[in-house]
Structures are given as structure tokens and as C-alpha cells.
Design a protein around this motif. Structure first.
Motif, PDB file in Angstrom:
ATOM      1  N   ALA A   1       0.836  -1.203   0.000  1.00  0.00           N
ATOM      2  CA  ALA A   1       0.000   0.000   0.000  1.00  0.00           C
ATOM      3  C   ALA A   1       0.870   1.252   0.000  1.00  0.00           C
ATOM      4  CB  ALA A   1      -0.937  -0.004   1.212  1.00  0.00           C
TER       5      ALA A   1
ATOM      6  N   LEU B   1      -1.620   3.455  -2.281  1.00  0.00           N
ATOM      7  CA  LEU B   1      -2.985   3.018  -2.005  1.00  0.00           C
ATOM      8  C   LEU B   1      -3.156   2.796  -0.511  1.00  0.00           C
ATOM      9  CD1 LEU B   1      -3.217   0.463  -4.947  1.00  0.00           C
ATOM     10  CD2 LEU B   1      -4.255   2.735  -4.862  1.00  0.00           C
TER      11      LEU B   1
ATOM     12  N   THR C   1      -6.272  -1.227   3.392  1.00  0.00           N
ATOM     13  CA  THR C   1      -7.563  -1.920   3.386  1.00  0.00           C
ATOM     14  C   THR C   1      -8.046  -2.171   1.953  1.00  0.00           C
ATOM     15  OG1 THR C   1      -8.728   0.182   3.666  1.00  0.00           O
ATOM     16  CG2 THR C   1      -8.309  -1.112   5.662  1.00  0.00           C
ATOM     17  N   TYR C   2      -7.660  -1.300   1.034  1.00  0.00           N
ATOM     18  CA  TYR C   2      -8.018  -1.504  -0.376  1.00  0.00           C
ATOM     19  C   TYR C   2      -7.228  -2.682  -0.942  1.00  0.00           C
ATOM     20  CZ  TYR C   2      -9.145  -0.454  -5.235  1.00  0.00           C
ATOM     21  OH  TYR C   2      -9.589  -0.531  -6.531  1.00  0.00           O
TER      22      TYR C   2
ATOM     23  N   ASP D   1      -8.992  -5.682   0.376  1.00  0.00           N
ATOM     24  CA  ASP D   1     -10.258  -5.902  -0.336  1.00  0.00           C
ATOM     25  C   ASP D   1     -10.029  -6.504  -1.718  1.00  0.00           C
ATOM     26  OD1 ASP D   1     -11.752  -4.955   1.779  1.00  0.00           O
ATOM     27  OD2 ASP D   1     -12.217  -3.014   0.849  1.00  0.00           O
ATOM     28  N   MET D   2      -9.000  -6.034  -2.421  1.00  0.00           N
ATOM     29  CA  MET D   2      -8.694  -6.607  -3.740  1.00  0.00           C
ATOM     30  C   MET D   2      -8.272  -8.060  -3.609  1.00  0.00           C
ATOM     31  SD  MET D   2      -6.853  -3.649  -6.023  1.00  0.00           S
ATOM     32  CE  MET D   2      -5.651  -3.145  -4.790  1.00  0.00           C
TER      33      MET D   2
ATOM     34  N   LYS E   1     -13.003  -6.072  -4.335  1.00  0.00           N
ATOM     35  CA  LYS E   1     -12.845  -4.885  -5.175  1.00  0.00           C
ATOM     36  C   LYS E   1     -12.149  -5.258  -6.475  1.00  0.00           C
ATOM     37  CE  LYS E   1     -14.185  -1.766  -2.097  1.00  0.00           C
ATOM     38  NZ  LYS E   1     -15.278  -0.884  -2.239  1.00  0.00           N
TER      39      LYS E   1
ATOM     40  N   PRO F   1      -9.841  -3.552  -9.412  1.00  0.00           N
ATOM     41  CA  PRO F   1      -9.034  -2.343  -9.578  1.00  0.00           C
ATOM     42  C   PRO F   1      -9.265  -1.653 -10.922  1.00  0.00           C
ATOM     43  CG  PRO F   1      -7.699  -4.252 -10.033  1.00  0.00           C
ATOM     44  CD  PRO F   1      -9.028  -4.767  -9.534  1.00  0.00           C
TER      45      PRO F   1
ATOM     46  N   THR G   1      -5.001   1.909 -10.991  1.00  0.00           N
ATOM     47  CA  THR G   1      -4.577   1.106  -9.843  1.00  0.00           C
ATOM     48  C   THR G   1      -3.676  -0.040 -10.294  1.00  0.00           C
ATOM     49  OG1 THR G   1      -6.524   1.700  -8.560  1.00  0.00           O
ATOM     50  CG2 THR G   1      -5.393  -0.329  -7.922  1.00  0.00           C
TER      51      THR G   1
END
Length: 86
Positions: free
Chosen positions: A31, A36, A39-40, A43-44, A49, A51, A55
Motif C-alpha cells: 500500500a 494506495l 484496506t483496499y 479488499d482486492m 474490489k 481495480p 490502480t
């Protein structure tokens, strides 16, 4: 609230996790390197999620790989139509 997993997100998430782990990075360090939020990244990796192209480029730079390496798992899929919403 339970989030619905998207098949393409699951495939991508597994690939992202494998590349990250292969580089010896944590979600937090990836991250930070990609600009980024951790937590994203989580999630990916969990298939929650999908991208954007921007991203994908950020992740490729942070992982020192090609964008194609991030999506290579889709080349192995026999039925890409399963990822399309009808």
C-alpha cells in the motif's frame, strides 16, 4: 452486511496476493509503495474490489512487474464469458 464476491475480483485477488507474497511484501508495505490504502489492498486480495487501470499501473510499479503479470491469470481461463454480467 455481506459483500458479494465478483468472480473476476477473486481471480485477480489471488494473483495479486501471490505476486505480493512472492516479493516478500506485506499488504501495508505494498500500500505504501503504491500510494494506495492497505484496506483496499486487502479488499482486492479477498475479491471484494476490482481495480481500475490506474490502480493496476500503481501496483505494477510497486511490485516491479508488468501490468500483464497482474492479469495473466485471465489468460489461463477457458471461459472468460463467466466474468461478464448478463
Amino acid at each position: 452486511m455481506t459483500r458479494r464476491l465478483q468472480p473476476e475480483a477473486e481471480v485477480f485477488g489471488k494473483r495479486l496476493r501471490a505476486l505480493r507474497a512472492g516479493k516478500g511484501l506485506t499488504q501495508v508495505s505494498l500500500a505504501e509503495a503504491s500510494g494506495l490504502i492497505d484496506t483496499y489492498i486487502s479488499d482486492m486480495e479477498r475479491g471484494l474490489k476490482v481495480p481500475s487501470l490506474t490502480t493496476l499501473i500503481r501496483l505494477a510499479v510497486a511490485l516491479d512487474c508488468r501490468v500483464g503479470d497482474l492479469v495473466a491469470a485471465f489468460d489461463e481461463e477457458r471461459n472468460l464469458r463467466r466474468f461478464l454480467k448478463t
